[in-house]
Design an enzyme around this catalytic site. Sequence first.
Site, PDB file in Angstrom:
ATOM      1  CD  GLU A  67       9.767   8.298  -4.600  1.00 15.30           C
ATOM      2  OE1 GLU A  67       9.178   8.805  -5.569  1.00 15.30           O
ATOM      3  OE2 GLU A  67       9.257   7.160  -4.280  1.00 15.30           O
TER       4      GLU A  67
ATOM      5  NE  ARG B  43      -2.422   7.467   6.646  1.00 16.71           N
ATOM      6  CZ  ARG B  43      -1.824   8.273   5.831  1.00 16.71           C
ATOM      7  NH1 ARG B  43      -2.695   9.480   5.443  1.00 16.71           N
ATOM      8  NH2 ARG B  43      -0.895   8.137   5.257  1.00 16.71           N
TER       9      ARG B  43
END
Length: 192
Positions: free
Chosen positions: A117, A80
């Site tokens: 994560e 993006r």
Amino acid sequence: MNMNLNMCTNPPYVPPMQHLASDRIANAVRDVIDFPKPGILFKDITPLLSDGALFHEAIDLFLDACKPLRPDKIVGIDARGFMFGSAVAYELGAGFIPVRKKGKLPYQTQEASYTLEYGEATVEMHIDAIAPGERIVLIDDLLATGGTSAAAAKLISQAGGHLLEVQFLIELAFLSGRKHLAPVPVKSFLTY
């Protein structure tokens, strides 16, 4: 563009929002619950992108912030950041540099990894994309934990570029991603 739903209560938690963008842009960002996985509140900008006037207004936010900095090149992060960054580079008459996920660029690259994560990811930039001393603005749609942006900033620095500012349409401030970009100035147009 993820927000952890653990931050929410019943009725749905509405975080305080600060913005430099218009209410029209803010209202065009759609919340999608449990995407891409349960417990995530996704900030979806596709309604903004699909509306020509709103997309133009969003590009103008970046453009107005970039003009006084007089960058030589705009760096955009996959994917993006390409939409916003390339339009800004075009309007400024500046070069555009893509930072992509590992294995997506055809020429020799330098790479930087960052922790997720659930593991590690790597981004790359062509080795000849930035000449030493060039003035750079880094653009992306969202600042969350700051890992991807910090990796892109590292690539710019390794190439000898002078990173003037990092700009985002949206910042999830509760994730403290901007601390990973210090001391480079960070500008966000919508902050949750």
